[in-house]
Design a protein around this motif. Structure first.
Motif, PDB file in Angstrom:
ATOM      1  N   ILE A 292       0.832  -1.210   0.000  1.00  0.00           N
ATOM      2  CA  ILE A 292       0.000   0.000   0.000  1.00  0.00           C
ATOM      3  C   ILE A 292       0.865   1.258   0.000  1.00  0.00           C
ATOM      4  N   LEU A 293       1.939   1.244   0.779  1.00  0.00           N
ATOM      5  CA  LEU A 293       2.859   2.387   0.812  1.00  0.00           C
ATOM      6  C   LEU A 293       3.473   2.619  -0.567  1.00  0.00           C
ATOM      7  N   ALA A 294       3.875   1.539  -1.222  1.00  0.00           N
ATOM      8  CA  ALA A 294       4.442   1.667  -2.565  1.00  0.00           C
ATOM      9  C   ALA A 294       3.403   2.205  -3.545  1.00  0.00           C
ATOM     10  N   LEU A 295       2.166   1.743  -3.430  1.00  0.00           N
ATOM     11  CA  LEU A 295       1.103   2.223  -4.317  1.00  0.00           C
ATOM     12  C   LEU A 295       0.849   3.714  -4.145  1.00  0.00           C
ATOM     13  N   ALA A 296       0.936   4.190  -2.907  1.00  0.00           N
ATOM     14  CA  ALA A 296       0.687   5.606  -2.639  1.00  0.00           C
ATOM     15  C   ALA A 296       1.690   6.503  -3.354  1.00  0.00           C
ATOM     16  N   PHE A 297       2.895   5.989  -3.576  1.00  0.00           N
ATOM     17  CA  PHE A 297       3.947   6.782  -4.225  1.00  0.00           C
ATOM     18  C   PHE A 297       4.019   6.556  -5.735  1.00  0.00           C
ATOM     19  N   THR A 298       3.195   5.645  -6.265  1.00  0.00           N
ATOM     20  CA  THR A 298       3.324   5.291  -7.679  1.00  0.00           C
ATOM     21  C   THR A 298       3.119   6.484  -8.610  1.00  0.00           C
ATOM     22  N   ALA A 299       2.031   7.232  -8.434  1.00  0.00           N
ATOM     23  CA  ALA A 299       1.786   8.392  -9.302  1.00  0.00           C
ATOM     24  C   ALA A 299       2.882   9.449  -9.171  1.00  0.00           C
ATOM     25  N   PRO A 300       3.324   9.796  -7.947  1.00  0.00           N
ATOM     26  CA  PRO A 300       4.452  10.727  -7.840  1.00  0.00           C
ATOM     27  C   PRO A 300       5.724  10.214  -8.511  1.00  0.00           C
ATOM     28  N   TRP A 301       5.981   8.916  -8.441  1.00  0.00           N
ATOM     29  CA  TRP A 301       7.171   8.369  -9.102  1.00  0.00           C
ATOM     30  C   TRP A 301       7.069   8.492 -10.615  1.00  0.00           C
ATOM     31  N   VAL A 302       5.855   8.318 -11.156  1.00  0.00           N
ATOM     32  CA  VAL A 302       5.652   8.524 -12.597  1.00  0.00           C
ATOM     33  C   VAL A 302       6.038   9.947 -12.961  1.00  0.00           C
ATOM     34  N   LYS A 303       5.600  10.885 -12.153  1.00  0.00           N
ATOM     35  CA  LYS A 303       5.861  12.292 -12.429  1.00  0.00           C
ATOM     36  C   LYS A 303       7.341  12.635 -12.237  1.00  0.00           C
ATOM     37  N   GLN A 304       7.960  12.079 -11.212  1.00  0.00           N
ATOM     38  CA  GLN A 304       9.372  12.363 -10.954  1.00  0.00           C
ATOM     39  C   GLN A 304      10.279  11.760 -12.023  1.00  0.00           C
ATOM     40  N   SER A 305       9.883  10.625 -12.576  1.00  0.00           N
ATOM     41  CA  SER A 305      10.694  10.034 -13.645  1.00  0.00           C
ATOM     42  C   SER A 305      10.582  10.854 -14.931  1.00  0.00           C
ATOM     43  N   ASN A 306       9.407  11.468 -15.150  1.00  0.00           N
ATOM     44  CA  ASN A 306       9.198  12.451 -16.226  1.00  0.00           C
ATOM     45  C   ASN A 306       9.358  11.872 -17.632  1.00  0.00           C
ATOM     46  N   PHE A 307       9.173  10.580 -17.807  1.00  0.00           N
ATOM     47  CA  PHE A 307       9.229  10.004 -19.148  1.00  0.00           C
ATOM     48  C   PHE A 307       7.906  10.219 -19.879  1.00  0.00           C
ATOM     49  N   GLU A 308       7.974  10.242 -21.202  1.00  0.00           N
ATOM     50  CA  GLU A 308       6.771  10.296 -22.035  1.00  0.00           C
ATOM     51  C   GLU A 308       5.845   9.170 -21.580  1.00  0.00           C
ATOM     52  N   PRO A 309       4.521   9.415 -21.461  1.00  0.00           N
ATOM     53  CA  PRO A 309       3.607   8.468 -20.824  1.00  0.00           C
ATOM     54  C   PRO A 309       3.673   7.030 -21.322  1.00  0.00           C
ATOM     55  N   ALA A 310       3.631   6.803 -22.639  1.00  0.00           N
ATOM     56  CA  ALA A 310       3.673   5.435 -23.155  1.00  0.00           C
ATOM     57  C   ALA A 310       5.052   4.814 -22.924  1.00  0.00           C
ATOM     58  N   THR A 311       6.091   5.608 -23.103  1.00  0.00           N
ATOM     59  CA  THR A 311       7.450   5.132 -22.829  1.00  0.00           C
ATOM     60  C   THR A 311       7.581   4.728 -21.369  1.00  0.00           C
ATOM     61  N   SER A 312       6.973   5.520 -20.498  1.00  0.00           N
ATOM     62  CA  SER A 312       7.017   5.248 -19.066  1.00  0.00           C
ATOM     63  C   SER A 312       6.397   3.891 -18.746  1.00  0.00           C
ATOM     64  N   VAL A 313       5.275   3.559 -19.391  1.00  0.00           N
ATOM     65  CA  VAL A 313       4.617   2.278 -19.138  1.00  0.00           C
ATOM     66  C   VAL A 313       5.504   1.119 -19.561  1.00  0.00           C
ATOM     67  N   ILE A 314       6.115   1.243 -20.738  1.00  0.00           N
ATOM     68  CA  ILE A 314       6.977   0.169 -21.232  1.00  0.00           C
ATOM     69  C   ILE A 314       8.173  -0.038 -20.312  1.00  0.00           C
ATOM     70  N   LEU A 315       8.802   1.052 -19.891  1.00  0.00           N
ATOM     71  CA  LEU A 315       9.954   0.930 -18.996  1.00  0.00           C
ATOM     72  C   LEU A 315       9.528   0.377 -17.641  1.00  0.00           C
ATOM     73  N   ARG A 316       8.449   0.910 -17.100  1.00  0.00           N
ATOM     74  CA  ARG A 316       7.968   0.455 -15.786  1.00  0.00           C
ATOM     75  C   ARG A 316       7.659  -1.039 -15.805  1.00  0.00           C
ATOM     76  N   CYS A 317       6.907  -1.479 -16.814  1.00  0.00           N
ATOM     77  CA  CYS A 317       6.515  -2.885 -16.875  1.00  0.00           C
ATOM     78  C   CYS A 317       7.689  -3.788 -17.245  1.00  0.00           C
ATOM     79  N   GLY A 318       8.574  -3.284 -18.103  1.00  0.00           N
ATOM     80  CA  GLY A 318       9.757  -4.068 -18.457  1.00  0.00           C
ATOM     81  C   GLY A 318      10.655  -4.310 -17.259  1.00  0.00           C
ATOM     82  N   ILE A 319      10.900  -3.258 -16.493  1.00  0.00           N
ATOM     83  CA  ILE A 319      11.720  -3.382 -15.286  1.00  0.00           C
ATOM     84  C   ILE A 319      11.015  -4.265 -14.262  1.00  0.00           C
ATOM     85  N   GLY A 320       9.711  -4.055 -14.100  1.00  0.00           N
ATOM     86  CA  GLY A 320       8.946  -4.863 -13.160  1.00  0.00           C
ATOM     87  C   GLY A 320       8.952  -6.335 -13.526  1.00  0.00           C
TER      88      GLY A 320
END
Length: 356
Positions: free
Chosen positions: A33-61
């Motif tokens: 739950i703590l990790a989920l609370a920070f997920t949206a801020p982490w998306v913003k802090q990483s600042n990648f283009e939205p679709a690129t961000s999904v690919i990187l996030r899911c690839g790393i995950g």
């Protein structure tokens, strides 16, 4: 970000066998739950283009999950064919969810985007009714329109502004608050479909947790890849982000964001490992081992923390009074739909009946 996972409660017998295992489930759930609370801020802090961000996030995950998935296969066996199909189907919709949600984060803010996602609570029961003939309580037809109203209010649509987000008033010729709310609602609908499908997947496997997550995470790569090929002018962009000096540029359709730095990559790694692999797996682990009402209540901490604390502290995203009212309506509807109030009342009455 993630409420009412739709996971079948395994009952109290399994958790009463060992107080230690029960405590471990609580700890693991709270970490998720703590990790989920920070997920949206982490998306913003990483600042990648939205679709690129999904690919990187899911690839790393996915890379982080694979060793544990193989270990799970050796320990309790591989996920059966139906489980794989359902997990992949769930992941396809979750990929759409993530892509739309990322745009919502940039357009209406990380806190409000986390609230908009909770539209799923009216989608999941509707799907269960249409396809499984599950009974829908009469109160659903009252909660649903109230929930939609709260979502629209939260997005700032009635105010004609982007609320806490600095930047342009319009994007692609549309009011940014309206566009951000639409993206958030698309995300919530797809998330509801994901929950419905993943719930069915939990009924056909043998207790696997990591394997369904790994299959779903791999399938999440499809939607952003299609979006890049056919709908985005940016493509797979590893050089420039979305925001300039922490805010959207006045013409984000044509202006590139700040160059991607090592710090952006750091936050992307955090997002992929903690926000993807750890958060989803840990919440799933706790959800199938603990009382569903307790889990629903604890999961409310995630969007509340994001909108009321994290987004304000990190980005200065201060919602308007009307948006705050919308947030309260949404969270109240989520709590009611999850039977949180009824569960707490029963628990309180039970405590009063105890001696001493």
């Amino acid at each position: 970000m993630y409420l009412n996972l739709g996971v079948k409660d395994l009952g109290s017998n399994s958790v009463k066998k060992s107080g230690g295992s029960n405590a471990r489930a609580y700890i693991i759930l709270m970490i998720g739950i703590l990790a989920l609370a920070f997920t949206a801020p982490w998306v913003k802090q990483s600042n990648f283009e939205p679709a690129t961000s999904v690919i990187l996030r899911c690839g790393i995950g996915l890379l982080a999950l694979l060793p544990f998935a193989f270990r799970e296969v050796k320990k309790i066996g591989a996920l059966n064919k139906k489980g794989v199909i359902l997990s992949v189907l769930a992941g396809l919709f979750l990929g759409i969810d993530f892509t739309a949600w990322n745009y919502s984060i940039y357009y209406v803010g990380s806190g409000i985007a986390s609230i908009l996602l909770n539209l799923q609570i009216i989608i999941l029961p509707a799907l269960a009714f249409l396809f499984d003939r599950e009974r829908v309580p009469k109160t659903y037809f009252i909660v649903a329109p109230i929930m939609i109203l709260g979502v629209i209010m939260s997005g700032g649509v009635f105010e004609g502004s982007a609320g806490p987000v600095d930047g342009p008033a319009t994007v692609y010729g549309m009011n940014i608050a309206i566009l951000g709310t639409i993206c958030g609602m698309i995300s919530g609908v797809c998330y509801g479909i994901y929950l419905y499908t993943s719930r069915k997947a939990t009924k056909v496997n043998m207790g696997q947790i990591v394997q369904p997550m790994a299959w779903a995470t791999a399938a999440q790569l499809v939607a952003p890849a299609i979006f890049m090929l056919f709908f985005s002018d940016r493509g797979f962009d590893l050089t420039h982000g979305v925001m300039v000096n922490g805010a959207l540029p006045m013409n984000p359709e044509t202006t590139l964001g700040d160059p991607i730095t090592g710090m952006n990559w750091f936050w992307m790694l955090v997002l992929g490992i903690l926000g993807q692999a750890v958060a989803w797996t840990f919440v799933q682990y706790g959800s199938v081992r603990l009382n569903s009402t307790i889990v629903a209540g604890l999961l409310l901490l995630s969007p509340i923390s994001t909108v009321a604390i994290i987004a304000i502290v990190l980005f200065g995203e201060i919602p308007s009074v009307l948006q705050i009212l919308g947030v309260v309506i949404v969270l109240g509807a989520v709590a009611y739909q999850n039977n949180l109030f009824a569960g707490l009342m029963k628990k309180t009455k039970g405590d009063k009946s105890l001696p001493g």
